[in-house]
Design an enzyme around this catalytic site. Structure first.
Site, short mmCIF file in Angstrom:
data_model
loop_
_atom_site.label_atom_id
_atom_site.label_comp_id
_atom_site.label_asym_id
_atom_site.label_seq_id
_atom_site.Cartn_x
_atom_site.Cartn_y
_atom_site.Cartn_z
N ALA A 1 1.03 -1.20 0.06
CA ALA A 1 -0.18 -0.08 -0.10
C ALA A 1 0.98 1.34 -0.01
O ALA A 1 2.14 1.26 0.21
CB ALA A 1 -0.83 0.15 1.16
N GLU B 1 4.40 -5.46 7.23
CA GLU B 1 3.59 -4.31 7.97
C GLU B 1 3.71 -4.15 9.23
O GLU B 1 3.79 -3.12 9.75
CB GLU B 1 2.06 -4.80 7.81
CG GLU B 1 1.55 -4.64 6.27
CD GLU B 1 1.63 -5.87 5.49
OE1 GLU B 1 0.76 -6.00 4.40
OE2 GLU B 1 2.43 -6.68 5.77
N1 T1G Z 1 4.65 3.42 -0.09
C1 T1G Z 1 4.98 4.57 -0.20
N2 T1G Z 1 6.35 4.95 -0.65
C2 T1G Z 1 7.31 4.06 -0.72
C3 T1G Z 1 6.90 2.57 -0.36
C4 T1G Z 1 5.30 2.28 -0.11
N3 T1G Z 1 4.93 1.00 0.18
N4 T1G Z 1 7.89 1.83 -0.32
C5 T1G Z 1 9.01 2.55 -0.74
N5 T1G Z 1 8.48 3.80 -0.83
C6 T1G Z 1 9.52 4.99 -1.32
C7 T1G Z 1 10.59 5.48 -0.42
O1 T1G Z 1 9.93 6.15 0.75
C8 T1G Z 1 11.71 5.92 -1.20
O2 T1G Z 1 11.10 7.26 -1.57
C9 T1G Z 1 11.49 5.11 -2.60
O3 T1G Z 1 10.09 4.63 -2.46
C10 T1G Z 1 12.58 4.03 -2.71
O4 T1G Z 1 12.31 3.18 -1.70
C11 T1G Z 1 -2.85 -2.79 2.97
C12 T1G Z 1 -1.17 -2.14 5.05
C13 T1G Z 1 10.43 -1.96 -1.48
C14 T1G Z 1 12.36 -3.00 -0.30
O5 T1G Z 1 6.62 -1.98 4.10
O6 T1G Z 1 10.63 -2.08 2.20
O7 T1G Z 1 0.95 -2.77 2.11
O8 T1G Z 1 12.77 8.45 -0.64
O9 T1G Z 1 14.84 3.78 -0.70
O10 T1G Z 1 16.02 0.48 -1.09
O11 T1G Z 1 -1.78 -4.91 3.91
O12 T1G Z 1 11.17 0.66 -0.24
O13 T1G Z 1 12.83 8.11 -2.97
O14 T1G Z 1 11.43 9.79 -2.00
O15 T1G Z 1 13.27 2.02 0.44
O16 T1G Z 1 15.38 -0.16 -3.50
C15 T1G Z 1 3.96 -2.49 3.11
C16 T1G Z 1 8.16 -0.80 2.23
C17 T1G Z 1 3.34 -1.34 3.11
C18 T1G Z 1 7.57 -2.34 1.84
C19 T1G Z 1 12.67 -1.05 -1.85
N6 T1G Z 1 5.16 -2.44 2.59
N7 T1G Z 1 9.43 -0.39 1.40
O17 T1G Z 1 13.72 -0.54 -1.14
O18 T1G Z 1 14.26 1.85 -2.10
S1 T1G Z 1 1.86 -1.30 4.30
C20 T1G Z 1 6.40 -2.27 2.85
C21 T1G Z 1 10.48 -1.09 1.26
C22 T1G Z 1 0.65 -2.39 3.45
C23 T1G Z 1 -1.55 -3.84 3.34
C24 T1G Z 1 -0.46 -2.94 4.05
C25 T1G Z 1 11.55 -0.81 0.32
C26 T1G Z 1 11.97 -1.52 -0.97
P1 T1G Z 1 12.24 8.37 -1.48
P2 T1G Z 1 13.71 2.74 -0.87
P3 T1G Z 1 14.99 0.12 -2.02
#
Ligand code: T1G
Length: 707
Positions: free
Chosen positions: A63, A129
């Site tokens: 998300a 999450e």
């Molecule tokens: N939402 C919004 N922005 C995100 C994002 C996300 N899910 N994931 C990454 N970004 C942005 C981040 O802030 C950065 O922005 C850019 O993307 C690159 O990220 C309904 C409730 C995927 C392993 O927890 O673990 O789904 O600084 O530097 O090192 O059940 O990003 O460039 O402006 O980290 O290559 C669950 C979170 C959400 C995964 C990539 N998902 N992301 O790593 O790049 S809750 C997560 C990561 C959810 C549902 C629920 C990592 C990555 P900027 P980065 P990276």
């Protein structure tokens, strides 16, 4: 179909591509685009099956985390993912999910709503999450146990660690690992399964019945021990358990209820703040993104002690050849033996193979001289913490290093400008302050000197990411960000035992607050002699007549340096478990009597406020001075380098949750009681508190101003 979701056809296969850079998050418009595309493909008679794939580096990272703040602020309703998921699952044409990069959170939930999943070897799937203080909120806790079994689903949802492609195949989360081009492989697979009855994940109950109830109890135990203060892991376990008791629909309602509770929790707000904080700290306002960075292809480390050895491992882990120099064969052998032991322990724990260990050891070149240092792209000095020795070493490497070589010091407190003055190239000198154990701790404090060039800073920040560290830029002052703030925190902990608190109550109170260890326990672990030496090094800077802690010096004079001597503030048994030490208690009584300190009962609230507000006030001082760029930089330092609980966001975030007016009032109260030499309120704290503002607001204005 919209800008972020495209629908195309490859003969009889429909291809839906999610294109929402940088990580294909399920931002507003994406679920709607997927829903419309699936519907259109289902209704297209020419289509036999559907493939859904992500553009760019990943499948779907979940998300859109930025939306959660708007939801809790009531600015927007919750993004409804269920209609899209059901449309996929109920599609008349089988839907194949083609996974590369990461299928995380909502990304895996979308994938599991599909009828089949294929994946490339290097990809990962996961429900992280809980690391954001949340639980899966789009059916993940109901569909994952149906695919991977209950035990694995509990583990993945409660602890948030990803699973690699091969394991996902073995677990039944995915159906095939595709070697070569993913899209072509997925289309070929789709043709293979077209015409077969579509298996709806929500109807696959066969693995639910196999659950051993003990799985939930032991997961709860582990969560209570390893995720103290965090409700989300326990909520995730409850949600998966609900899948074994309720129908799919009822299970989803229970999941939604638990998700909502977590979403509005302060822990989730803090963990989401920490998530974005780690990304914000890499942005340096006066260093443009396109600043030229030096190419680091080889490194050299001076000192193979605890820090030098760990630093060397970081370079080898990143695949960078690294020389390590010591002054004697014994010291060198000891250092290399420790590195080898650490790697062997990782192999034993299955973190990587023996072959990987051998590869890393082969990148490390131990030596007793500076041979080859003239080829290094970076030289990191990790010698004993004394200015004279550091300046001597910098003069030596200045004479041999190539002009483009970065000269970095691992000093934890000393003046970078003074160290740089020992060279003819202060613009190439910078602080790279690692934290012990350096091969484990994620924080790298990058310290800019007044002459350090932007290229050297840009290179250091990028190198930090390559070494799998969170790099935070700090200005040059005594103790930089972390250790400068730690001094008043430790000071107050020691004053509190002089004034009547027991060593155990101070440690227990801060441990219960959420720190990995209490302050006096940390001092005993680090070694009281380290602080003793630094106090002597800076004695000349101490203001006469200002109260200083007395007990630690007395313990050191008695040769009690903490864990390493079995006695410090506490006594330690053969397993290094801390025990109350009646002799230390007697010594504290004696010290207090000699200093005329009246000892009194001290409540946990005062212990927390004295220690935390001393830390926060000093943070506000150095933030006001620009030593830290933003309050969030301070928080990232403390969460990743000092064991501050991430679910509290960091000391500055915590101050905002308390309310800066209350923090200021308490600081002023302590100033009145203990004097302004110790408790002078930071001007920035006063300014923000009086304006009813927050540190987070101060950051936001700073970021907007520099945009
Ligand atoms: N939402 C919004 N922005 C995100 C994002 C996300 N899910 N994931 C990454 N970004 C942005 C981040 O802030 C950065 O922005 C850019 O993307 C690159 O990220 C309904 C409730 C995927 C392993 O927890 O673990 O789904 O600084 O530097 O090192 O059940 O990003 O460039 O402006 O980290 O290559 C669950 C979170 C959400 C995964 C990539 N998902 N992301 O790593 O790049 S809750 C997560 C990561 C959810 C549902 C629920 C990592 C990555 P900027 P980065 P990276």
């Amino acid at each position: 179909m919209n800008d972020s979701v495209k629908l195309a056809r490859r003969e009889d296969i429909a291809v839906i591509t999610i294109d929402n850079p940088p990580v294909n998050a399920l931002s507003p418009g994406v679920p709607e685009g997927i829903l419309a595309s699936v519907k259109a493909a289902s209704e297209d008679p020419a289509v036999k099956a559907v493939v859904l794939i992500g553009a760019g580096s990943t499948f779907i990272a979940g998300a859109d985390i930025r939306e959660f703040g708007k939801m809790t602020a009531g600015e927007r309703p919750r993004i409804a993912l269920y209609p899209m998921l059901l449309a996929i699952e109920d599609s008349a044409k089988p839907v194949v999910m083609a996974i590369h990069g990461q299928a995380f959170g909502g990304g895996l939930e979308v994938a599991m709503a599909g009828h089949y999943r294929v994946i490339v070897p290097g990809a990962q799937v996961g429900q992280p999450e809980v690391k954001l203080g949340l639980i899966p909120g789009a059916g993940g806790t109901q569909r994952l146990p149906r695919l991977a079994g209950v035990a694995k689903a509990v583990e993945m949802c409660a602890f948030g660690e990803p699973v690699a492609a091969q394991e996902a195949l073995a677990l039944g989360i995915v159906d095939r690992v595709i070697e070569g081009d993913l899209l072509n492989g997925a289309i070929a697979f789709a043709r293979e399964i077209a015409g077969r009855p579509a298996r709806k994940t929500r109807e696959r109950d066969e693995k639910l019945g196999q659950a051993d109830p003990a799985v939930f109890a032991s997961a709860r135990d582990t969560a209570r021990k390893t995720r103290r203060g965090q409700p989300a892991p326990l909520a995730a376990i409850d949600a998966v358990e609900a899948a074994t008791r309720l129908s799919f629909e009822e299970g989803c309602q229970e999941e939604a209820r638990l998700f909502h509770e977590c979403l509005f929790s302060i822990q989730s707000k803090a963990l989401i703040y920490a998530f974005f904080g780690e990304r914000t700290v890499s942005k340096i306002p006066d260093i443009p993104k396109d600043t030229k960075a030096y190419d680091i292809r080889s490194a050299a480390v001076i000192g193979a002690g605890t820090m030098g050895g760990g630093i060397t491992m970081n370079y080898a882990n990143a695949g960078i050849p690294v020389r390590v120099k010591e002054t004697s064969q014994d010291a060198l052998d000891r250092g290399i033996a420790t590195i080898r032991k650490n790697y062997a322990a990782s192999v034993q724990k299955g973190r990587f193979s023996q072959a990987a260990m051998d590869e890393r050891m082969a990148l490390i070149r131990p030596q007793l001289n500076y041979d080859g240092f003239d080829q290094a792209d970076i030289i990191v000095e990790a010698v004993f913490e004394g200015m004279a020795l550091k300046k001597q070493v910098f003069a030596e490497i200045d004479a041999i290093a190539k002009s483009s070589c970065i000269l970095a010091s691992n000093t934890s407190t000393l003046d970078i400008d003074e160290i740089a003055s020992a060279t003819k190239r202060p613009q190439m000198v910078i602080g790279h302050h690692f934290f012990s154990p350096a091969n484990v701790m994620r924080l790298l404090e990058v310290v800019r000197g007044k002459a350090t060039s932007k290229e050297v800073i840009a290179t250091s920040m990028a190198l930090g990411k390559r070494l799998k560290k969170v790099a935070v830029l700090a200005g040059n002052c005594r103790g930089f960000i972390g250790n400068r703030m730690l001094a008043p925190y430790f000071r107050e902990a020691q004053f509190l035992i002089e004034e009547g608190a027991s060593v155990e109550s101070v440690n227990r109170t801060l441990y219960d607050f959420g720190w990995a260890m209490g302050p006096l326990a940390v001092s005993d672990l680090a070694g009281l002699d380290v602080g003793w030496r630094i106090r002597k090094e800076f004695q000349h800077l101490e203001k006469p007549g200002v109260r200083v802690p007395l007990v630690a010096d007395r313990l050191c004079e008695m040769g009690r340096f903490g864990q390493k001597t079995g006695r410090g503030f506490s006594r330690y048994d053969e397993n290094r478990r801390p025990l109350p030490d009646p002799e230390t208690a007697a010594l504290i009584d004696e010290v207090a009597r000699e200093a005329g300190i009246h000892r009194r009962p001290i409540a946990p609230e005062e212990i927390v406020d004295r220690c935390l507000f001393a830390l926060i006030n000093e943070g506000a001082w150095l933030l006001g001075e620009g030593i830290a760029l933003r309050a969030v930089d301070i928080d990232v330092v403390y969460v990743n380098g000092y064991g501050f609980p991430a679910w509290r966001g960091g000391p500055m975030f915590y101050a905002d949750t308390v309310g800066l007016d209350k923090v200021l009032a308490r600081v002023e109260e302590f100033e009145a009681r203990h004097g302004s030499d110790l408790w002078s309120p930071a001007p920035l704290l006063q300014q923000l508190a009086r304006a009813g503002q927050t540190f987070a607001g101060y950051d936001k204005r700073g970021i907007e101003a520099s945009a």
